[in-house]
Enzyme design. Sequence first.
Site, mmCIF file in Angstrom:
data_model
loop_
_atom_site.group_PDB
_atom_site.id
_atom_site.type_symbol
_atom_site.label_atom_id
_atom_site.label_comp_id
_atom_site.label_asym_id
_atom_site.label_seq_id
_atom_site.Cartn_x
_atom_site.Cartn_y
_atom_site.Cartn_z
ATOM 1 N N GLY A 135 0.817 -1.194 0.000
ATOM 2 C CA GLY A 135 0.000 0.000 0.000
ATOM 3 C C GLY A 135 0.859 1.256 0.000
ATOM 4 O O GLY A 135 2.048 1.220 0.308
ATOM 5 N N GLY A 136 0.257 2.378 -0.371
ATOM 6 C CA GLY A 136 0.952 3.656 -0.324
ATOM 7 C C GLY A 136 1.375 4.158 -1.686
ATOM 8 O O GLY A 136 0.959 3.642 -2.723
ATOM 9 N N GLN A 137 2.208 5.194 -1.666
ATOM 10 C CA GLN A 137 2.594 5.866 -2.893
ATOM 11 C C GLN A 137 4.101 5.708 -3.123
ATOM 12 O O GLN A 137 4.635 4.620 -2.941
ATOM 13 C CB GLN A 137 2.128 7.324 -2.810
ATOM 14 C CG GLN A 137 0.608 7.412 -2.603
ATOM 15 C CD GLN A 137 0.060 8.813 -2.662
ATOM 16 O OE1 GLN A 137 0.451 9.628 -3.476
ATOM 17 N NE2 GLN A 137 -0.874 9.109 -1.770
ATOM 18 N N TYR A 138 4.788 6.777 -3.543
ATOM 19 C CA TYR A 138 6.222 6.665 -3.791
ATOM 20 C C TYR A 138 7.014 6.809 -2.491
ATOM 21 O O TYR A 138 6.707 7.671 -1.660
ATOM 22 C CB TYR A 138 6.694 7.748 -4.771
ATOM 23 C CG TYR A 138 6.435 7.401 -6.218
ATOM 24 C CD1 TYR A 138 7.220 6.471 -6.892
ATOM 25 C CD2 TYR A 138 5.399 8.013 -6.914
ATOM 26 C CE1 TYR A 138 6.985 6.156 -8.218
ATOM 27 C CE2 TYR A 138 5.149 7.702 -8.241
ATOM 28 C CZ TYR A 138 5.956 6.768 -8.881
ATOM 29 O OH TYR A 138 5.720 6.456 -10.200
ATOM 30 N N THR A 139 8.033 5.964 -2.343
ATOM 31 C CA THR A 139 8.969 6.121 -1.237
ATOM 32 C C THR A 139 10.391 5.993 -1.778
ATOM 33 O O THR A 139 10.612 5.452 -2.862
ATOM 34 C CB THR A 139 8.768 5.055 -0.139
ATOM 35 O OG1 THR A 139 8.965 3.754 -0.711
ATOM 36 C CG2 THR A 139 7.385 5.132 0.463
ATOM 37 N N ALA B 151 8.379 5.915 7.189
ATOM 38 C CA ALA B 151 7.283 5.541 6.301
ATOM 39 C C ALA B 151 6.825 4.135 6.632
ATOM 40 O O ALA B 151 7.609 3.299 7.095
ATOM 41 C CB ALA B 151 7.730 5.616 4.841
ATOM 42 N N ILE B 152 5.544 3.871 6.379
ATOM 43 C CA ILE B 152 4.969 2.550 6.649
ATOM 44 C C ILE B 152 4.139 2.127 5.440
ATOM 45 O O ILE B 152 3.316 2.891 4.942
ATOM 46 C CB ILE B 152 4.088 2.571 7.909
ATOM 47 C CG1 ILE B 152 4.932 2.902 9.143
ATOM 48 C CG2 ILE B 152 3.367 1.230 8.093
ATOM 49 C CD1 ILE B 152 4.139 3.087 10.417
ATOM 50 N N CYS C 194 5.386 9.854 -0.499
ATOM 51 C CA CYS C 194 4.047 9.461 -0.059
ATOM 52 C C CYS C 194 2.968 10.433 -0.523
ATOM 53 O O CYS C 194 1.909 10.542 0.106
ATOM 54 C CB CYS C 194 4.003 9.273 1.461
ATOM 55 S SG CYS C 194 5.118 7.973 2.032
#
Length: 216
Positions: A70-74, A149-150, A180
């Site tokens: 899950g999530g966006q760019y990291t 970040a998670i 994110c």
Amino acid sequence: MVEWITSDGLTGYEDAVAFMEARAAAIAGGEAGECIWLVEHPPLYTAGTSARASDLVDPGRFPVHATKRGGQYTYHGPGQRVVYVMLDVGRRGHDVRRFVRQLEGWVIAALAEFNVTGHIRDGRVGVWVERPDKPPSPAGTPAEDKIAAIGIRLRKWISFHGISINVEPDLDHFTGIVPCGIAEHGVTSLVDLGLPVTMDDLDMALRRTFGPVFGE
């Protein structure tokens, strides 16, 4: 018992994903125990399932890996502790939201070992620290920077992917993305906050705080 693994050097991202998927499958099949894996990666960007193409500001800067977490760019890179959590969420109550809260609480407890106060904010993924040394936001609220970040994925109620905590990465490397998807706040690290914390220091703090947070 949870097995802890710490890898020296820099671990390739695709190798890490292959290990996690195999271990998660083995845990689900009752063939292996739970595992927490501490790694560092070479500089790279990862795109979660909610990543927006416009948030990849500098696509040629580092390798970009699409991932099903899950999530966006990291960003991942040297000086950042990546904590991959292969844990049985089914055994822990089949409650994904509670599990994510535990991960957040774990990061906050580890940061507290260094007298850093981490915060969770509605609508913003990760763990944040207030920066009174910086100008306030346009809304007049204290400036805040992201320190962790998670992003997780579950398969058959086994988690993988996990957490990244900034110890001493090159913070300029985050400028190739909108981390994110949040452009109005910055990114920081333990060393950027003026703390002479090493990766080994953080690893010990993570080990000390895991049991109390997860009730083990």
